[in-house]
Design a protein around this motif. Structure first.
Motif, short mmCIF file in Angstrom:
data_model
loop_
_atom_site.label_atom_id
_atom_site.label_comp_id
_atom_site.label_asym_id
_atom_site.label_seq_id
_atom_site.Cartn_x
_atom_site.Cartn_y
_atom_site.Cartn_z
N PRO A 91 0.78 -1.24 0.00
CA PRO A 91 0.00 0.00 0.00
C PRO A 91 0.81 1.29 0.00
O PRO A 91 0.34 2.31 -0.51
N ASP A 92 2.02 1.29 0.55
CA ASP A 92 2.71 2.57 0.66
C ASP A 92 4.23 2.50 0.56
O ASP A 92 4.84 3.32 -0.11
N ILE A 93 4.86 1.55 1.21
CA ILE A 93 6.33 1.50 1.25
C ILE A 93 6.92 1.24 -0.14
O ILE A 93 7.84 1.93 -0.56
N CYS A 94 6.41 0.25 -0.83
CA CYS A 94 6.95 -0.06 -2.17
C CYS A 94 6.77 1.12 -3.13
O CYS A 94 7.73 1.49 -3.81
N PRO A 95 5.59 1.71 -3.21
CA PRO A 95 5.47 2.85 -4.12
C PRO A 95 6.46 3.97 -3.80
O PRO A 95 7.05 4.57 -4.71
N ALA A 96 6.66 4.26 -2.52
CA ALA A 96 7.61 5.32 -2.15
C ALA A 96 9.04 4.94 -2.54
O ALA A 96 9.78 5.76 -3.10
N SER A 97 9.43 3.71 -2.27
CA SER A 97 10.78 3.26 -2.60
C SER A 97 11.01 3.21 -4.10
O SER A 97 12.05 3.64 -4.60
N LEU A 98 10.04 2.68 -4.83
CA LEU A 98 10.20 2.57 -6.28
C LEU A 98 10.13 3.93 -6.96
O LEU A 98 10.81 4.17 -7.96
N ALA A 99 9.34 4.84 -6.41
CA ALA A 99 9.31 6.20 -6.95
C ALA A 99 10.68 6.86 -6.78
O ALA A 99 11.17 7.54 -7.69
N SER A 100 11.30 6.64 -5.64
CA SER A 100 12.64 7.17 -5.40
C SER A 100 13.63 6.59 -6.40
O SER A 100 14.46 7.31 -6.97
N GLY A 101 13.56 5.29 -6.62
CA GLY A 101 14.44 4.65 -7.60
C GLY A 101 14.20 5.17 -9.00
O GLY A 101 15.14 5.41 -9.76
N GLY A 102 12.92 5.35 -9.35
CA GLY A 102 12.58 5.89 -10.66
C GLY A 102 13.11 7.30 -10.85
O GLY A 102 13.62 7.66 -11.91
N GLN A 103 13.01 8.11 -9.79
CA GLN A 103 13.54 9.48 -9.85
C GLN A 103 15.06 9.46 -10.02
O GLN A 103 15.62 10.29 -10.74
N ALA A 104 15.71 8.52 -9.35
CA ALA A 104 17.16 8.41 -9.50
C ALA A 104 17.53 8.05 -10.93
O ALA A 104 18.47 8.62 -11.49
N LEU A 105 16.79 7.12 -11.54
CA LEU A 105 17.07 6.78 -12.94
C LEU A 105 16.89 8.00 -13.84
O LEU A 105 17.68 8.24 -14.75
N LYS A 106 15.83 8.77 -13.59
CA LYS A 106 15.58 9.98 -14.40
C LYS A 106 16.69 11.01 -14.23
O LYS A 106 16.97 11.78 -15.14
N ALA A 107 17.31 11.04 -13.05
CA ALA A 107 18.37 12.02 -12.78
C ALA A 107 19.68 11.66 -13.46
O ALA A 107 20.56 12.51 -13.61
#
Length: 185
Positions: A62-78
């Motif tokens: 519900p919450d931890i995975c989306p937050a962690s994966l969003a962070s990883g996705g942002q890192a890839l975009k950076a």
């Protein structure tokens, strides 16, 4: 007063060294793996030369995975395109009962189109999680048949040599993730 400062500094060093010795300075061993994705097998040995960001989670989280994966996705975009070509972000499902490879692909694409969702048998996932020092526990089913899976929230950074290089804890800011990756590129 000078003697007091020297004693205080010495005591502080003893305390810090004691804390460091109490904590295991070694990272978990990690392990090579061959898991399934919607695009075919993911073999960590064939990914040598790349930095891998490995996260153990599940699509119904519900919450931890989306937050962690969003962070990883942002890192890839950076990362620059050239840097990104040398990095793979892989979410390994700790809920192989519900997470099909098709569903994993759809789920991970929401966070970044190059993110990979992978799964295997329950035994394969358990052995791999243990090798990384990750834990997870399937909770009892609720009255509606749904259930949660409590799990470790770390992202494991594997260097181009296939060795576990560092562990990023939940909430690591994008710049810290990017720095961990660039250190290994």
């Amino acid at each position: 007063m000078k003697k007091f400062v020297v004693i205080a500094v010495a005591l502080a060093m003893v305390v810090l060294l004691g804390c460091q010795q109490a904590r295991d300075p070694k990272l978990p061993a990690g392990a090579d793996f061959v898991l399934q994705s919607a695009d075919g097998p993911i073999d960590s040995k064939t990914l040598r030369g790349k930095v891998l960001l490995v996260y153990f989670g599940y699509t119904n989280c519900p919450d931890i995975c989306p937050a962690s994966l969003a962070s990883g996705g942002q890192a890839l975009k950076a990362l620059s395109g050239e840097e990104r070509s040398r990095v793979k972000l892989i979410m390994i499902s700790v809920d192989p009962e519900r997470d099909s490879v098709k569903h994993l692909k759809e789920y991970t694409a929401f966070f970044h189109p190059e993110m990979i969702g992978a799964t295997g048998t329950a035994d394969e996932i358990a052995a791999l999680a243990k090798a990384f020092g990750a834990g997870y526990i399937k909770q009892a089913k609720r009255s509606d048949g749904s259930y949660a899976v409590d799990h470790t929230t770390s992202t494991y950074v594997i260097g181009p040599d296939g060795k576990l290089a560092s562990v990023l804890e939940l909430g690591a800011p994008t710049d810290k993730v990017v720095a961990a990756v660039r250190k290994l590129l």
